[in-house]
Design a protein around this motif. Structure first.
Motif, PDB file in Angstrom:
ATOM      1  N   VAL A   1       7.689  -8.693  -3.615  1.00  0.00           N
ATOM      2  CA  VAL A   1       8.244  -7.788  -2.207  1.00  0.00           C
ATOM      3  C   VAL A   1       7.890  -7.413  -1.398  1.00  0.00           C
ATOM      4  CG1 VAL A   1       8.354  -6.056  -3.301  1.00  0.00           C
ATOM      5  CG2 VAL A   1      10.936  -6.311  -2.757  1.00  0.00           C
ATOM      6  N   CYS A   2       6.246  -6.482  -1.351  1.00  0.00           N
ATOM      7  CA  CYS A   2       5.295  -6.209  -0.102  1.00  0.00           C
ATOM      8  C   CYS A   2       3.960  -7.094   0.321  1.00  0.00           C
ATOM      9  CB  CYS A   2       5.256  -4.864  -0.957  1.00  0.00           C
ATOM     10  SG  CYS A   2       4.199  -5.312  -2.229  1.00  0.00           S
ATOM     11  N   ALA A   3       4.260  -8.232   0.065  1.00  0.00           N
ATOM     12  CA  ALA A   3       3.251  -9.619   0.295  1.00  0.00           C
ATOM     13  C   ALA A   3       3.142  -9.565   1.061  1.00  0.00           C
ATOM     14  CB  ALA A   3       3.221 -10.297  -1.246  1.00  0.00           C
TER      15      ALA A   3
ATOM     16  N   CYS B   1      -2.542   4.790  -7.155  1.00  0.00           N
ATOM     17  CA  CYS B   1      -3.092   3.694  -6.257  1.00  0.00           C
ATOM     18  C   CYS B   1      -4.207   3.581  -6.195  1.00  0.00           C
ATOM     19  CB  CYS B   1      -2.692   4.687  -4.488  1.00  0.00           C
ATOM     20  SG  CYS B   1      -1.393   5.378  -3.945  1.00  0.00           S
ATOM     21  N   VAL B   2      -4.111   2.630  -6.014  1.00  0.00           N
ATOM     22  CA  VAL B   2      -6.076   1.423  -7.035  1.00  0.00           C
ATOM     23  C   VAL B   2      -6.748   0.987  -5.908  1.00  0.00           C
ATOM     24  CG1 VAL B   2      -4.650   1.548  -9.266  1.00  0.00           C
ATOM     25  CG2 VAL B   2      -5.018  -0.369  -7.965  1.00  0.00           C
TER      26      VAL B   2
ATOM     27  N   LYS C   1       5.338   7.490   0.247  1.00  0.00           N
ATOM     28  CA  LYS C   1       3.773   8.262   0.256  1.00  0.00           C
ATOM     29  C   LYS C   1       3.433   6.101   0.298  1.00  0.00           C
ATOM     30  CE  LYS C   1       4.877  12.414  -0.546  1.00  0.00           C
ATOM     31  NZ  LYS C   1       4.807  13.358   0.115  1.00  0.00           N
ATOM     32  N   SER C   2       2.314   6.930   1.298  1.00  0.00           N
ATOM     33  CA  SER C   2       0.792   6.161   0.945  1.00  0.00           C
ATOM     34  C   SER C   2      -0.239   5.930   0.405  1.00  0.00           C
ATOM     35  CB  SER C   2       1.026   5.375   3.202  1.00  0.00           C
ATOM     36  OG  SER C   2      -0.388   5.192   3.233  1.00  0.00           O
ATOM     37  N   CYS C   3      -0.595   4.734  -0.129  1.00  0.00           N
ATOM     38  CA  CYS C   3      -1.980   4.887  -0.566  1.00  0.00           C
ATOM     39  C   CYS C   3      -3.329   5.146   0.765  1.00  0.00           C
ATOM     40  CB  CYS C   3      -2.391   3.783  -1.810  1.00  0.00           C
ATOM     41  SG  CYS C   3      -0.955   3.875  -3.121  1.00  0.00           S
TER      42      CYS C   3
ATOM     43  N   ARG D   1       0.840  -1.105   0.487  1.00  0.00           N
ATOM     44  CA  ARG D   1       0.058  -0.222  -0.014  1.00  0.00           C
ATOM     45  C   ARG D   1       0.705   1.522  -0.284  1.00  0.00           C
ATOM     46  NH1 ARG D   1      -5.111  -1.526   1.094  1.00  0.00           N
ATOM     47  NH2 ARG D   1      -5.513  -3.317   2.397  1.00  0.00           N
ATOM     48  N   SER D   2       2.332   1.121  -0.783  1.00  0.00           N
ATOM     49  CA  SER D   2       2.935   1.950  -0.103  1.00  0.00           C
ATOM     50  C   SER D   2       3.649   2.422  -1.568  1.00  0.00           C
ATOM     51  CB  SER D   2       3.928   2.694   0.786  1.00  0.00           C
ATOM     52  OG  SER D   2       3.771   2.459   2.808  1.00  0.00           O
TER      53      SER D   2
END
Length: 335
Positions: free
Chosen positions: A333-335, A324-325, A310-312, A296-297
């Motif tokens: 890498v972020c899961a 961002c969706v 930045k954050s979504c 989410r970033s």
């Protein structure tokens, strides 16, 4: 450049006139300015009377003349004499109307106009100054050997300059003594004269991580391993005939938008590889997914360097769209 050959004597003057058309002596093969930032001024290691101004890693020479024939590296000015310990403290007190050799150069010399004034001159190309005969002679007839130089004899205190032994290392002179320094988590950028983000530095000598190619008991043979400094870089540890670890592994890096994956020993899409170094390195995108859990970033990139994260919020970051969706989007890498 002034030449005082006519003072040496008729025979020597004739030699100088015959050779005058050969031009100046060729510069050194490897420019010393590769080590220094723009507008740094040093004394030429090959002459007590010349200064070098470094511009874009190229040496630009100036020569002191007249009754201020020596270059003072501390003040950056031409002076009448030098009293430091760089073997440039030439004295005319006992050599009035004689010629003295430049201790840093085989082709340079000084004419002592009187007991206080030394005037600088150079022999023509392919000749050396012979202090015994007081003439310029052919190189093959010369036994000249110049005194070696130390960096702190030509660079003033407090000036940083590159240490080619490692991208994270640099030198600085302190009280005339050469000091070796290491950047903390960064690489040294010679053009800037300071430590900077690794992604900004074109490195040719990445520091080797400890036991990068294994140990004597367990060497890594014909293996690709991470360079431990960048997301794209890796070393190739070649098999050694004596069975020891490769002491000089070859460095390389993955293409743009690919990171090195140590598990598979291959280059993969950046969003599939976990890396603790700057994830904007080598990316062609302005926004890339962050490794923060949840996907989410994202990171804002500029010239291969992370500006910020930045954050979504409650949305997900889509690296392909660069935005961002709402649709659930994940990457290894972020899961």
């Amino acid at each position: 450049m002034k030449n005082f050959g006519t003072v040496i004597g008729p025979a020597a003057a004739l030699v100088l006139l015959l050779l005058q058309s050969f031009g100046p002596v060729s510069a050194r093969d490897e420019d010393i300015c590769r080590l220094f930032s723009n507008n740094t001024v040093i004394r030429d290691p090959e002459s007590c009377s010349k200064s070098i101004t470094c511009i874009d890693f190229v040496s630009h020479y100036s020569t002191c003349s007249g009754d201020t024939a020596f270059f003072n590296k501390d003040t950056g000015k031409c002076v009448k004499s030098l009293s430091d310990e760089s073997s440039c403290s030439i004295s005319c007190s006992q050599s009035a109307t004689q010629f003295l050799a430049d201790p840093k150069s085989c082709y340079g010399y000084y004419y002592c106009q009187d007991q206080e004034t030394a005037l600088y001159g150079t022999c023509p190309q392919n000749t050396h100054f012979n202090a015994t005969t007081q003439t310029c002679t052919r190189q093959h007839e010369s036994a000249c050997t110049t005194s070696s130089f130390e960096y702190c004899y030509i660079v003033k205190d407090g000036v940083n300059f590159d240490n080619r032994q490692g991208c994270d290392q640099y030198h600085v002179c302190s009280k005339g003594s050469l000091q070796s320094k290491t950047c903390s988590g960064q690489y040294y950028q010679a053009s800037a004269g300071e430590c900077q983000n690794k992604a900004l530095v074109e490195c040719e000598a990445h520091p080797l991580p400890k036991d990068v190619c294994g140990t004597v008991k367990s060497p890594k043979a014909n293996k690709f391993v991470t360079d431990g400094a960048t997301c794209r870089g890796y070393f190739y540890c070649a098999k050694q005939q004596d069975g020891t670890p490769d002491a000089n592994p070859q460095w390389n890096q993955c293409p743009e938008d690919r990171f090195f994956d140590a598990k598979t020993e291959s280059c993969r899409l950046a969003n599939q590889v976990t890396c603790a170094a700057d994830r904007c390195d080598g990316r062609t995108l302005d926004f890339v997914v962050s490794s923060s859990k949840g996907c989410r970033s994202y990171l804002r990139c500029s010239n291969g360097v992370t500006l910020d994260e930045k954050s979504c919020g409650n949305l997900f970051f889509d690296e392909e769209k660069g935005s961002c969706v709402q649709q659930i989007t994940t990457y290894p890498v972020c899961a």
